[in-house]
Every structure is written in C-alpha cells, then in structure tokens.
Scaffold this motif. Structure first.
Motif, PDB file in Angstrom:
ATOM      1  N   ARG A 214       0.963  -1.123  -0.140  1.00 17.66           N
ATOM      2  CA  ARG A 214      -0.221  -0.044   0.080  1.00 17.66           C
ATOM      3  C   ARG A 214       0.830   1.219   0.018  1.00 17.66           C
ATOM      4  NH1 ARG A 214      -4.395   0.581   4.488  1.00 17.66           N
ATOM      5  NH2 ARG A 214      -5.702  -0.419   3.007  1.00 17.66           N
ATOM      6  N   TYR A 215       0.586   2.136  -0.885  1.00 18.61           N
ATOM      7  CA  TYR A 215       1.185   3.540  -0.877  1.00 18.61           C
ATOM      8  C   TYR A 215       0.349   4.541  -0.620  1.00 18.61           C
ATOM      9  CZ  TYR A 215       3.749   7.404  -2.466  1.00 18.61           C
ATOM     10  OH  TYR A 215       4.235   8.843  -2.530  1.00 18.61           O
ATOM     11  N   SER A 216       0.653   5.384   0.086  1.00 15.37           N
ATOM     12  CA  SER A 216      -0.196   6.733   0.406  1.00 15.37           C
ATOM     13  C   SER A 216       1.024   8.059   0.205  1.00 15.37           C
ATOM     14  CB  SER A 216      -0.987   6.736   1.495  1.00 15.37           C
ATOM     15  OG  SER A 216      -1.812   7.882   1.692  1.00 15.37           O
ATOM     16  N   GLY A 217       0.538   8.700  -0.758  1.00 12.47           N
ATOM     17  CA  GLY A 217       1.492   9.810  -0.971  1.00 12.47           C
ATOM     18  C   GLY A 217       0.718  11.213  -0.591  1.00 12.47           C
TER      19      GLY A 217
END
Length: 98
Positions: free
Chosen positions: A95-98
């Motif tokens: 999971r990536y949240s930028g």
C-alpha cells in the motif's frame, strides 16, 4: 487488521438503486463516524458490477455490524445479485499513500 472484499454484479436496471443505497450508507457512516475502519465502494465503469472493500484496523468486532444502514445494505446484496455474496478475506501485499 482485517481486509475484506465483496464483489457482485446486478441486473443493469438495478445498478442505480445500488448506487443510491451506497450513497445512503456512506451518509450514515459519516454521521456515525465509526472508528477503526476504512470502507470503500466502487463501480466498474458503466457496468453493473460493484466492489466493496473493508479495512478493519481496530480491535474488537466490526463496527459496520452495529450500523443499521450497513446491515440493511448487506442484507440486500443477495436480492440485487441473485445469490448470496460472502465477503472474501484479502491479504494486503502493499500500500502506498502519498
């Protein structure tokens, strides 16, 4: 953390009804503000196929099970889909949240 997915297809003529019911469900979620969950709903472009994803990050029981609007929505899925649609557990790989 528990991650669950529900994916179902409805007859074309019921898709708007499902979208309206999801709108009511999310209004109820906003009003209740249950802690420890992330919940998302999506429709596959213009198809009558829907995807629900629940990320239950908290300890204890799923707070959606205590929200009448969520219980009612979940109970209608078999009617819309023509068969029961049980949640499927997912294993998060990234999971990536930028």
């Amino acid at each position: 953390m528990t991650l669950q997915l529900v994916r179902f297809r409805v007859p074309d003529e019921r898709a708007t009804e499902v979208e309206e019911s999801l709108d009511a469900l999310f209004r109820a979620l906003e009003a209740a503000s249950p802690a420890g969950i992330e919940y998302a709903a999506a429709r596959f472009h213009d198809s009558p196929e829907f995807l629900l994803v629940l990320d239950h990050t908290g300890d204890g029981p799923n707070p959606l099970l205590e929200l009448p609007a969520a219980v009612s929505f979940r109970a209608r899925i078999p009617e819309w889909a023509g068969a029961p649609v049980p949640p499927e557990p997912l294993r998060l790989l990234g999971r990536y949240s930028g």
